[in-house]
Structure formats: C-alpha cells, structure tokens
Design a protein around this motif. Sequence first.
Motif, PDB file in Angstrom:
ATOM      1  N   PRO A 165      79.840  54.253  23.090  1.00  0.00           N
ATOM      2  CA  PRO A 165      78.886  53.228  23.538  1.00  0.00           C
ATOM      3  C   PRO A 165      77.479  53.448  23.006  1.00  0.00           C
ATOM      4  CG  PRO A 165      80.242  53.960  25.367  1.00  0.00           C
ATOM      5  CD  PRO A 165      80.503  54.894  24.226  1.00  0.00           C
ATOM      6  N   LEU A 166      77.062  54.712  22.864  1.00  0.00           N
ATOM      7  CA  LEU A 166      75.729  54.997  22.333  1.00  0.00           C
ATOM      8  C   LEU A 166      75.624  54.564  20.876  1.00  0.00           C
ATOM      9  CD1 LEU A 166      75.042  58.518  23.886  1.00  0.00           C
ATOM     10  CD2 LEU A 166      73.917  56.368  24.477  1.00  0.00           C
ATOM     11  N   ALA A 167      76.680  54.812  20.103  1.00  0.00           N
ATOM     12  CA  ALA A 167      76.686  54.357  18.716  1.00  0.00           C
ATOM     13  C   ALA A 167      76.620  52.838  18.653  1.00  0.00           C
ATOM     14  CB  ALA A 167      77.949  54.862  18.011  1.00  0.00           C
ATOM     15  N   ASN A 168      77.392  52.203  19.509  1.00  0.00           N
ATOM     16  CA  ASN A 168      77.402  50.747  19.552  1.00  0.00           C
ATOM     17  C   ASN A 168      76.031  50.190  19.899  1.00  0.00           C
ATOM     18  OD1 ASN A 168      78.026  48.072  21.357  1.00  0.00           O
ATOM     19  ND2 ASN A 168      79.474  48.273  19.678  1.00  0.00           N
ATOM     20  N   LEU A 169      75.403  50.752  20.922  1.00  0.00           N
ATOM     21  CA  LEU A 169      74.122  50.189  21.364  1.00  0.00           C
ATOM     22  C   LEU A 169      73.001  50.508  20.377  1.00  0.00           C
ATOM     23  CD1 LEU A 169      71.863  52.280  22.841  1.00  0.00           C
ATOM     24  CD2 LEU A 169      73.787  52.587  24.384  1.00  0.00           C
ATOM     25  N   SER A 170      73.141  51.576  19.575  1.00  0.00           N
ATOM     26  CA  SER A 170      72.120  51.831  18.560  1.00  0.00           C
ATOM     27  C   SER A 170      72.088  50.688  17.555  1.00  0.00           C
ATOM     28  CB  SER A 170      72.381  53.168  17.856  1.00  0.00           C
ATOM     29  OG  SER A 170      73.555  53.120  17.062  1.00  0.00           O
ATOM     30  N   GLY A 171      73.271  50.184  17.194  1.00  0.00           N
ATOM     31  CA  GLY A 171      73.331  49.013  16.326  1.00  0.00           C
ATOM     32  C   GLY A 171      72.800  47.772  17.010  1.00  0.00           C
ATOM     33  N   THR A 172      73.126  47.620  18.285  1.00  0.00           N
ATOM     34  CA  THR A 172      72.657  46.466  19.043  1.00  0.00           C
ATOM     35  C   THR A 172      71.142  46.461  19.160  1.00  0.00           C
ATOM     36  OG1 THR A 172      74.706  46.445  20.317  1.00  0.00           O
ATOM     37  CG2 THR A 172      72.851  45.246  21.235  1.00  0.00           C
ATOM     38  N   PHE A 173      70.558  47.618  19.473  1.00  0.00           N
ATOM     39  CA  PHE A 173      69.111  47.714  19.614  1.00  0.00           C
ATOM     40  C   PHE A 173      68.421  47.421  18.283  1.00  0.00           C
ATOM     41  CE2 PHE A 173      65.084  50.076  19.914  1.00  0.00           C
ATOM     42  CZ  PHE A 173      64.575  49.519  21.079  1.00  0.00           C
ATOM     43  N   ALA A 174      68.975  47.955  17.206  1.00  0.00           N
ATOM     44  CA  ALA A 174      68.386  47.728  15.887  1.00  0.00           C
ATOM     45  C   ALA A 174      68.450  46.260  15.490  1.00  0.00           C
ATOM     46  CB  ALA A 174      69.101  48.586  14.841  1.00  0.00           C
ATOM     47  N   SER A 175      69.478  45.562  15.955  1.00  0.00           N
ATOM     48  CA  SER A 175      69.660  44.169  15.549  1.00  0.00           C
ATOM     49  C   SER A 175      68.498  43.293  15.979  1.00  0.00           C
ATOM     50  CB  SER A 175      70.966  43.617  16.117  1.00  0.00           C
ATOM     51  OG  SER A 175      70.893  43.478  17.528  1.00  0.00           O
TER      52      SER A 175
END
Length: 376
Positions: free
Chosen positions: A243-253
């Motif tokens: 989930p942390l990897a996923n949200l890092s992409g989400t936050f960057a988006s």
Amino acid sequence: MDTQRTNWTLIALLWTTGLLAAAQFAKLTFTLDGFQAAYQNQPAPLAVSAVSIVGILGGAVAGFFVGKIGARRAVLWAVAMSAVVSLIQGQKMPFEWFMLTRVVEGLGHLLLVVALPTMMVALAKPSDKAVVMGIWGTFFGVGYALLALVVPEIEAWGGISAVYQAHGVLLALIFPLVWFAVPKVMTAGAKMPNFIALHRSIYANPRYFAPALGHGIYTSIFVALVAFLPNALDAVWLMPVLPLANLSGTFASGFIAKRVPASKLSIYGFAAGIVLFALLGLTGSVTVALLALISTGLTAGANFAAVPELNSEPQDQARANGAMAQLGNIGTFSGTPIFALVAGSVWGIAGVSVVICVAGAVIAGLAYRAARMSAV
C-alpha cells in the motif's frame, strides 16, 4: 468559503476521515484469517466485498443524494452510522447478521467517498485542486498501510472484535471534530432524479463516467494484490509495504497532474502496469512488484484528479464522484474473488493483472478521449 486560498487544515481533517472509510475494507482484509476461523464453512472473503453492495446499487444516486442533503450533513450521517455499525460488529453474532452489518456499513462508506472529495476540492483554490484530489486518492493506500501495521497488534491483544470496536471508537472521536470544523459545501435541497434516467444521464456523459471507469478497473486490482501477493511471493512483510508503494504513486500523481493532464496520466499508469506485471510474472521479483504498485498508484490518483479536470461545478463533480463510487465498488467486489482463483501463483496473479491493465489502457483510454473532446 474563500477559494482564493486552500484550507489545508480542513482538508487534512477530511482526508483523515477518509482513512477511516478505507478501514471499512482494510479491517476485514487484515482479519480475514481470524474471521474465517470464527465463521468456519462460511464464505468469509465475501465479508470483504459486502461493503461494495450498496455502492454498486446506489453509487450513481449518491452524488445526487449528497446534493440533496448537503455534503457536510452526508459526512456527519455517514460517520455516525459507521461508528455504530463498527461497535456492533465487535459483538458475537451469526454470519448472516454480520453480513447485514457490512451492507449497512456500505451505505456509510458510499456517502463518505462521494461527499469527502467533493468537500475537499471545494476548499481548494483552483491551482491546488489537482493536488488536493491527488492527496485524496491516497486515502485507500494510507488506510491499508496503517491498518496492516496496527491490526495484528490489536488482534493479538483482543481478537478481531477489538479491531472492529477500535474502528468504531475512532469514528466516534472524529465526529465532533467534523461537526464543529467543517462548513457547508453545496446547497442542500436538490431534487432526486428518476433512477433509470439518472444512470442514463451519467453513463451517457464521458465527463462523468471516464474517471469512474478508470477507477473501477484500478480497484479490481488493488485490494486483491494486497490480500494475495505477499503470500504468493513468500514475503508477508510486503503487506504494509505494497500500500505504501501504491500511495507513493498516487501522491505523486497530484503534482504530475499540474503538468500532465490527469486523464492522460491515468492511461500512462495502466500502460506501465502492463509491462511491470508481465515482468513480475516472469521474474517473481519483489522490486518489480513494488514498481507495479507505484504505477497503479499513479492511475489511482490521476482518476481522482480527472474529476475536477473534466467537471468544474461541484454538482457535476458530485455526480462524477458518485459514478466513481459505483464503478469502484464493482471493482472491489469482483477483484478479490477473481484473484482468489489464482492466489497461490505469482504468474497467475500477474497474468490477471496484465489483462486488467490492458482493459484499463484501452477501454478507459477511449472513455477519457471522448471526455476531453466533449469538454472542449
């Protein structure tokens, strides 16, 4: 509200409330083994998906319902209802009754995921709206990551009942903060449309349904990957890390969407996912798995950011968020049972993910193209 400046304090409070909405799914995902042990010979995985039922049936209507009662009131009702239901879930009961509480909980979840982003974007100045929606898009990943850390500790101390009761207590604690701090967003009193006509109007307008289509395809992957991929890779420690990897992409988006249209960024994320999940199936690499989750995170945040990109009015955003909730719930409902069929195989999980990402790149890509053309 002064939309010439962004009210980050209230946005943070609403986002925190969103974490508790994510916990409505995550608390069952991370107690699934204990839940299955408590309800032997029952289809325990359906308890994860049961929250989605209300969203599937009423997601599109939710945007109008929020417009009817007002976003602030919708959030207050949802938080109060969800707190009561979570506390009830901490009691022993037959499986059928527990499933009923999950369906009721789905109503609270639906109101939250429609009203919260509508309120957050209304509290942001125009140049910050994409960033705010990118931040909102992290709520699911952050919620899962946090619960992956704390649920095992709570469950070891008091069992699965303690997990559900703790969720109810946190909802009860945040209720007065929302009550006193959050202003009215959207004027209440909008008329509820005809159910059939409503769905026709939403799914005839790509500005409403394109972000939802991308979101629904994405959600069919995320919950299932967090639930099954760590065991398939023989790396249980990945459960809070994915989930942390996923949200890092989400936050960057949210920040990338300031330069790249979110409606295009979503498709780029799916395209990267096709390559990365194929590599995951061939290599079984944990590093590749993390990169694949980052790419899907980009797509997740971009879908949320595409709502204000394609719809400038709060009422239109609420309708688009309603469609997001509906198709997103279809994705979460269907993804876990589908991936359960191949749960023991890295190649099987990766193969299903590739097929889903291809569908996202092609089908959502066409919908976004039509939405951009209609917005001109």
